[in-house]
Scaffold this motif. Structure first.
Motif, mmCIF file in Angstrom:
data_model
loop_
_atom_site.group_PDB
_atom_site.id
_atom_site.type_symbol
_atom_site.label_atom_id
_atom_site.label_comp_id
_atom_site.label_asym_id
_atom_site.label_seq_id
_atom_site.Cartn_x
_atom_site.Cartn_y
_atom_site.Cartn_z
ATOM 1 N N GLN A 141 18.482 -3.220 -16.851
ATOM 2 C CA GLN A 141 17.453 -3.406 -17.559
ATOM 3 C C GLN A 141 16.300 -4.167 -16.935
ATOM 4 O OE1 GLN A 141 17.219 -1.722 -20.844
ATOM 5 N NE2 GLN A 141 19.060 -1.196 -20.086
ATOM 6 N N LEU A 142 16.534 -5.301 -16.258
ATOM 7 C CA LEU A 142 15.549 -5.688 -15.296
ATOM 8 C C LEU A 142 14.997 -4.679 -14.531
ATOM 9 C CD1 LEU A 142 14.328 -8.202 -14.170
ATOM 10 C CD2 LEU A 142 16.377 -8.585 -12.682
ATOM 11 N N GLY A 143 15.750 -3.851 -13.665
ATOM 12 C CA GLY A 143 15.157 -2.732 -12.847
ATOM 13 C C GLY A 143 14.283 -1.978 -13.370
ATOM 14 N N ARG A 144 14.854 -1.499 -14.723
ATOM 15 C CA ARG A 144 13.946 -0.698 -15.253
ATOM 16 C C ARG A 144 12.671 -1.041 -15.990
ATOM 17 N NH1 ARG A 144 12.932 0.611 -20.755
ATOM 18 N NH2 ARG A 144 14.493 -0.787 -21.634
ATOM 19 N N LEU A 145 12.613 -2.433 -16.397
ATOM 20 C CA LEU A 145 11.388 -2.971 -16.724
ATOM 21 C C LEU A 145 10.493 -3.246 -15.384
ATOM 22 C CD1 LEU A 145 11.915 -5.857 -19.378
ATOM 23 C CD2 LEU A 145 10.786 -3.860 -19.545
ATOM 24 N N LEU A 146 10.854 -3.667 -14.316
ATOM 25 C CA LEU A 146 10.173 -3.767 -13.082
ATOM 26 C C LEU A 146 9.660 -2.464 -12.723
ATOM 27 C CD1 LEU A 146 12.136 -6.478 -11.133
ATOM 28 C CD2 LEU A 146 10.128 -6.852 -12.348
ATOM 29 N N ARG A 147 10.307 -1.248 -12.744
ATOM 30 C CA ARG A 147 10.053 -0.203 -12.263
ATOM 31 C C ARG A 147 8.844 0.535 -13.187
ATOM 32 N NH1 ARG A 147 14.318 2.180 -13.070
ATOM 33 N NH2 ARG A 147 13.985 3.565 -14.871
ATOM 34 N N GLU A 148 9.108 0.263 -14.604
ATOM 35 C CA GLU A 148 7.903 0.612 -15.419
ATOM 36 C C GLU A 148 6.871 -0.001 -15.060
ATOM 37 O OE1 GLU A 148 9.504 0.225 -19.103
ATOM 38 O OE2 GLU A 148 10.993 1.847 -19.124
ATOM 39 N N ALA A 149 6.947 -1.313 -15.017
ATOM 40 C CA ALA A 149 5.538 -2.212 -14.491
ATOM 41 C C ALA A 149 5.001 -1.587 -13.147
ATOM 42 C CB ALA A 149 5.956 -3.586 -14.460
ATOM 43 N N ARG A 150 5.597 -1.435 -12.112
ATOM 44 C CA ARG A 150 5.136 -0.843 -10.914
ATOM 45 C C ARG A 150 4.561 0.431 -11.161
ATOM 46 N NH1 ARG A 150 6.684 2.833 -7.557
ATOM 47 N NH2 ARG A 150 8.955 2.530 -8.337
ATOM 48 N N ARG A 154 5.486 -3.365 0.617
ATOM 49 C CA ARG A 154 4.837 -4.052 1.531
ATOM 50 C C ARG A 154 4.193 -5.199 1.421
ATOM 51 N NH1 ARG A 154 -0.049 -3.448 2.815
ATOM 52 N NH2 ARG A 154 -0.523 -1.529 1.160
ATOM 53 N N LEU A 155 3.564 -5.116 0.087
ATOM 54 C CA LEU A 155 2.654 -6.131 -0.400
ATOM 55 C C LEU A 155 3.732 -7.473 -0.706
ATOM 56 C CD1 LEU A 155 0.400 -4.443 -2.906
ATOM 57 C CD2 LEU A 155 -0.073 -5.601 -0.646
ATOM 58 N N MET A 156 4.870 -7.500 -1.018
ATOM 59 C CA MET A 156 5.894 -8.389 -1.242
ATOM 60 C C MET A 156 6.345 -8.840 0.091
ATOM 61 S SD MET A 156 6.079 -9.488 -4.469
ATOM 62 C CE MET A 156 7.555 -10.246 -4.496
ATOM 63 N N GLU A 157 6.001 -8.239 1.268
ATOM 64 C CA GLU A 157 6.732 -8.328 2.455
ATOM 65 C C GLU A 157 8.304 -8.086 2.457
ATOM 66 O OE1 GLU A 157 5.326 -12.232 3.800
ATOM 67 O OE2 GLU A 157 3.310 -11.621 3.992
ATOM 68 N N TRP A 158 8.696 -7.028 1.642
ATOM 69 C CA TRP A 158 10.246 -6.787 1.858
ATOM 70 C C TRP A 158 10.356 -5.246 2.337
ATOM 71 C CZ3 TRP A 158 11.082 -7.504 -4.132
ATOM 72 C CH2 TRP A 158 11.210 -8.663 -4.386
ATOM 73 N N GLY A 159 11.546 -4.882 2.651
ATOM 74 C CA GLY A 159 11.842 -3.788 3.061
ATOM 75 C C GLY A 159 11.774 -2.814 1.806
ATOM 76 N N LYS A 160 11.808 -1.493 2.068
ATOM 77 C CA LYS A 160 11.536 -0.788 0.907
ATOM 78 C C LYS A 160 12.965 -0.754 0.154
ATOM 79 C CE LYS A 160 11.348 4.268 -0.278
ATOM 80 N NZ LYS A 160 11.202 5.743 0.240
ATOM 81 N N SER A 185 13.995 -1.270 -4.104
ATOM 82 C CA SER A 185 14.500 -0.106 -4.569
ATOM 83 C C SER A 185 16.089 -0.516 -5.055
ATOM 84 C CB SER A 185 14.924 0.933 -3.513
ATOM 85 O OG SER A 185 15.707 2.149 -3.935
ATOM 86 N N ARG A 186 16.744 -1.369 -4.230
ATOM 87 C CA ARG A 186 18.037 -2.075 -5.134
ATOM 88 C C ARG A 186 17.734 -2.558 -6.347
ATOM 89 N NH1 ARG A 186 22.944 -1.549 -2.583
ATOM 90 N NH2 ARG A 186 23.434 -3.539 -3.772
#
Length: 300
Positions: A17-26, A38-44, A48-49
């Motif tokens: 559910q956390l992932g779903r909310l973050l994906r929807e927000a993005r 990239r903006l978070m300075e993370w790998g893709k 994704s995980r």
């Protein structure tokens, strides 16, 4: 309900559910996965995980950073943070006093994505089968401080939920066991009850909807008092794996519980089948609903 489907997707409900909310927000910002990472300075793969609920560790500061990046409002940020703070366990209790229960409904997201619903309800008409009048009567009592406009919005959401069982394309398969007391307990007025029971009877003529009545004379088929519960099963992906593991949802006035453990799901399925075996068949159930609707009419 199917017993041979794989139950484990390698994640837990709070994480998914956390992932779903973050994906929807993005996605609401129009930002791609690559750009956000990239903006978070993370790998893709890291983002994704997280969005797929697969991250073993979730750091609150990272989640807050994503909320700031996506510009989520205070209410949604609070819900996201609350989910991030939940332990990744298969049985998840959510009190009605918390921010998610008050401002964000996890159940609706699961219901909307389900392919099958099995519902046992001993006391009240399930929301997915309620008429506008029945729903408004209940909400007016429970949300007594709401304005008429707020009540209309609440009822409207409940009516929109019913589209998943009435749509022409791949409607959700719905199996419901209602105790006879649900039919005889007056909500609002005799007129409202008559309309409500005819509505359920009419819906039960659809190929994807089965509503059976557990009569008073059946006693306690499971040997114990069984509280209401809903078994939610989900469609499978291209590899034949369910997009979500089967989830059992149980609600009380103090909070909600979500169960995913294979043993818990199996016991609930077995109990549902036990209750279902004690019900009236499809046609007699429909006849009883219409008969009691006429009784409500005659006693107005």
């Amino acid at each position: 309900m199917k017993d041979d489907e794989p139950e484990d997707t390698g994640s837990t409900l709070p994480r998914r559910q956390l992932g779903r909310l973050l994906r929807e927000a993005r996605e609401a910002t129009g930002m791609s996965l690559e750009e956000a990472a990239r903006l978070m300075e993370w790998g893709k793969s890291t983002l994704s995980r997280l969005e797929r609920g697969k991250s073993e560790r979730v750091r609150i500061r990272d989640v807050i950073g994503l909320c700031e990046l996506f510009g989520t409002d205070e209410e949604k940020t609070a819900a996201i943070r609350e989910l991030a703070e939940q332990a990744p366990v298969r049985s998840w209790w959510r009190s009605y006093g918390d921010v998610i229960a008050a401002r964000f409904n996890t159940y609706l997201g699961l219901e909307a994505g389900a392919s099958e619903l099995a519902i046992f309800q001993p006391l009240i008409v399930p929301g997915i089968l309620q008429t506008t009048d029945y729903a408004r009567t209940l909400d007016r009592q429970y949300f007594s401080r709401d304005t008429d406009e707020e009540l209309d919005r609440r009822v409207g959401i409940r009516m929109q939920r019913q589209h998943i069982i009435t749509r022409q394309r791949q409607p959700v398969q719905l199996s419901v066991v209602l105790h006879e007391s649900v039919l005889r307990t007056t909500v609002g007025s005799r007129q409202i009850m008559a309309g409500q029971l005819r509505h359920i009877a009419d819906l039960s003529t659809r190929d994807n909807i089965q509503v059976r009545i557990l009569p008073f004379r059946a006693g306690f088929p499971a040997g114990i008092v069984v509280s209401q519960f809903i078994i939610m099963s989900f469609p499978k992906d291209s590899r034949g794996k369910p997009v979500e593991p089967t989830v059992v949802f149980a609600e009380s006035f103090t909070g909600d519980v979500y169960l995913e453990e294979t043993g818990d799901v199996r016991r609930c399925r077995e109990t549902f089948r036990t209750l279902q075996r004690a019900t009236l068949d499809d046609r007699p159930s429909r006849d009883l609903m219409r008969e009691i609707a006429r009784e409500h009419d005659s006693e107005r």
